[in-house]
Design an enzyme around this catalytic site. Structure first.
Site, PDB file in Angstrom:
ATOM      1  N   GLY A 198       3.934 -29.911  -3.152  1.00 13.99           N
ATOM      2  CA  GLY A 198       4.855 -30.818  -3.824  1.00 13.99           C
ATOM      3  C   GLY A 198       5.008 -30.475  -5.298  1.00 13.99           C
ATOM      4  O   GLY A 198       4.244 -29.674  -5.861  1.00 13.99           O
ATOM      5  N   VAL A 249       4.528 -32.166  -8.200  1.00 12.72           N
ATOM      6  CA  VAL A 249       3.416 -32.468  -9.100  1.00 12.72           C
ATOM      7  C   VAL A 249       2.182 -31.671  -8.721  1.00 12.72           C
ATOM      8  O   VAL A 249       1.459 -31.167  -9.592  1.00 12.72           O
ATOM      9  CB  VAL A 249       3.124 -33.979  -9.102  1.00 12.72           C
ATOM     10  CG1 VAL A 249       1.898 -34.292  -9.969  1.00 12.72           C
ATOM     11  CG2 VAL A 249       4.332 -34.767  -9.612  1.00 12.72           C
ATOM     12  N   LEU A 277      -1.596 -37.079   5.414  1.00 16.07           N
ATOM     13  CA  LEU A 277      -1.613 -38.499   5.089  1.00 16.07           C
ATOM     14  C   LEU A 277      -1.152 -39.371   6.252  1.00 16.07           C
ATOM     15  O   LEU A 277      -1.334 -40.587   6.219  1.00 16.07           O
ATOM     16  CB  LEU A 277      -0.762 -38.777   3.849  1.00 16.07           C
ATOM     17  CG  LEU A 277      -1.508 -38.700   2.513  1.00 16.07           C
ATOM     18  CD1 LEU A 277      -1.961 -37.274   2.216  1.00 16.07           C
ATOM     19  CD2 LEU A 277      -0.635 -39.236   1.375  1.00 16.07           C
ATOM     20  N   THR A 309       8.467 -38.847   0.621  1.00 15.73           N
ATOM     21  CA  THR A 309       9.473 -38.980  -0.423  1.00 15.73           C
ATOM     22  C   THR A 309      10.905 -38.935   0.114  1.00 15.73           C
ATOM     23  O   THR A 309      11.852 -38.987  -0.681  1.00 15.73           O
ATOM     24  CB  THR A 309       9.297 -37.879  -1.486  1.00 15.73           C
ATOM     25  OG1 THR A 309       9.365 -36.594  -0.845  1.00 15.73           O
ATOM     26  CG2 THR A 309       7.961 -38.020  -2.203  1.00 15.73           C
ATOM     27  N   THR A 327       6.364 -45.267  -7.900  1.00 19.17           N
ATOM     28  CA  THR A 327       7.783 -45.054  -8.158  1.00 19.17           C
ATOM     29  C   THR A 327       8.477 -46.287  -8.720  1.00 19.17           C
ATOM     30  O   THR A 327       8.021 -47.423  -8.515  1.00 19.17           O
ATOM     31  CB  THR A 327       8.488 -44.658  -6.838  1.00 19.17           C
ATOM     32  OG1 THR A 327       9.900 -44.607  -7.033  1.00 19.17           O
ATOM     33  CG2 THR A 327       8.216 -45.685  -5.750  1.00 19.17           C
ATOM     34  N   ASP A 328       9.590 -46.065  -9.401  1.00 17.02           N
ATOM     35  CA  ASP A 328      10.417 -47.168  -9.878  1.00 17.02           C
ATOM     36  C   ASP A 328      11.082 -47.912  -8.732  1.00 17.02           C
ATOM     37  O   ASP A 328      11.585 -49.033  -8.914  1.00 17.02           O
ATOM     38  CB  ASP A 328      11.498 -46.637 -10.821  1.00 17.02           C
ATOM     39  CG  ASP A 328      12.501 -45.747 -10.107  1.00 17.02           C
ATOM     40  OD1 ASP A 328      13.616 -46.212  -9.842  1.00 17.02           O
ATOM     41  OD2 ASP A 328      12.170 -44.584  -9.807  1.00 17.02           O
ATOM     42  N   TYR A 365      11.586 -47.246   1.606  1.00 16.06           N
ATOM     43  CA  TYR A 365      10.750 -46.385   0.769  1.00 16.06           C
ATOM     44  C   TYR A 365      10.016 -47.206  -0.285  1.00 16.06           C
ATOM     45  O   TYR A 365       8.801 -47.077  -0.462  1.00 16.06           O
ATOM     46  CB  TYR A 365      11.610 -45.311   0.113  1.00 16.06           C
ATOM     47  CG  TYR A 365      10.886 -44.505  -0.940  1.00 16.06           C
ATOM     48  CD1 TYR A 365       9.864 -43.624  -0.603  1.00 16.06           C
ATOM     49  CD2 TYR A 365      11.218 -44.643  -2.289  1.00 16.06           C
ATOM     50  CE1 TYR A 365       9.191 -42.891  -1.578  1.00 16.06           C
ATOM     51  CE2 TYR A 365      10.570 -43.904  -3.266  1.00 16.06           C
ATOM     52  CZ  TYR A 365       9.547 -43.038  -2.902  1.00 16.06           C
ATOM     53  OH  TYR A 365       8.890 -42.332  -3.872  1.00 16.06           O
TER      54      TYR A 365
END
Length: 281
Positions: free
Chosen positions: A10, A12, A33, A58, A97-98, A121
């Protein structure tokens, strides 16, 4: 003891590999996961100095049709990780996340603003946040937005691909936020991880780029900085329907991270230049 990172390919995670060469990175083949018990077993076997969860579901639109599966990855797995880290007494750092907010208004969301996700999500990411907090250990929840890098799939790479082959594009202009370079997120995690290992409390904080913009203006900046002639025309979100509703306001107040850890917001324009430079090599 080494730092254990969940995630390997990913955005990051790729940047963390540059900063933490001695850390152990587990990809999906080693710790999926979708199997929280396997993640717990990996932590228990290694007994790391700290754990960073840089993996997640994501696929925002896909989550609308597969919320149960997304919930395991985004909710159950980080909760199980946090519980095991609490048992071992080691810091746990988790990216959120926002999308846990409803995107209403135009003011930046503060860290303790009431959550109200618009879709699957956001609901699954919020479930992970709740589980991590309730685990009772020293944990960081770092909410971020509009992540971009030279790796994987993201808006910058999509715009570069389309801009090189088209004379014009339409991009939504009524969704506001800030691009956040994955490299900056990784650097922030490294700083916070060291502080938490030294005994500082984690907490819930926001981290995103600055200044705020919208997707169409961001697209124009990409074209301009990449030297592409592709013209970008603004359209409303209603003209580009998607299975999942996107928040109109993704602005976030990052002041608590600055106060607690001395971390400044990155200028996404500098980050974009760095991404373009890396992609041109």
């Amino acid at each position: 003891m080494s730092i254990l990172v969940f995630g390997k390919t990913g955005q990051v995670a790729m940047e963390l590999q540059r900063l933490l060469p001695d850390a152990v990175f587990l990809g999906r083949e080693a710790a999926d996961l979708a199997d929280p018990a396997a993640c717990v077993a990996a932590i228990a076997a290694m007994r790391p100095a700290a754990v960073i969860n840089a993996a997640a579901w994501t696929a925002v639109d896909k989550a609308e049709a597969e919320e149960a599966a997304a919930l395991v990855v985004n909710g159950d797995a980080p909760t199980a990780m946090a519980v095991e880290c609490a048992r071992l007494g080691v810091p746990f750092l988790h990216i959120s996340t926002d999308y846990v907010f409803d995107g209403a208004g135009d003011a930046p969301f503060v860290a303790d603003h009431p959550t109200a996700p618009l879709g699957a999500y956001g609901r699954t990411k919020l479930a992970g946040e709740v589980g991590v907090r309730e685990a009772g250990g020293n944990a960081l929840i770092l909410r971020t937005s509009w992540v971009v890098s030279a790796h994987g799939n993201n808006f910058v790479k999509t715009m570069l691909r389309l801009g090189a082959s088209r004379e014009a594009l339409t991009v939504v202009s009524d969704q506001f936020g800030a691009p956040t370079p994955a490299a900056a997120i990784a650097q922030a995690l490294v700083v916070v991880c060291a502080a938490m290992q030294a005994g500082q409390a984690g907490g819930t904080h926001h981290f995103c780029g600055t200044p705020s913009t919208n997707w169409a203006d961001f697209a124009r900046a990409i074209m301009d900085r990449a030297g592409l002639a592709c013209q970008v025309t603004d359209i409303p979100s209603s003209a580009y329907p998607t299975p999942a509703r996107r928040p109109f306001n993704s602005r976030m107040d990052c002041s608590t991270l600055k106060t607690a850890f001395g971390i400044d917001q990155p200028d996404w324009r500098k980050g974009l230049d760095d991404i373009l430079k890396e992609l041109s090599v």
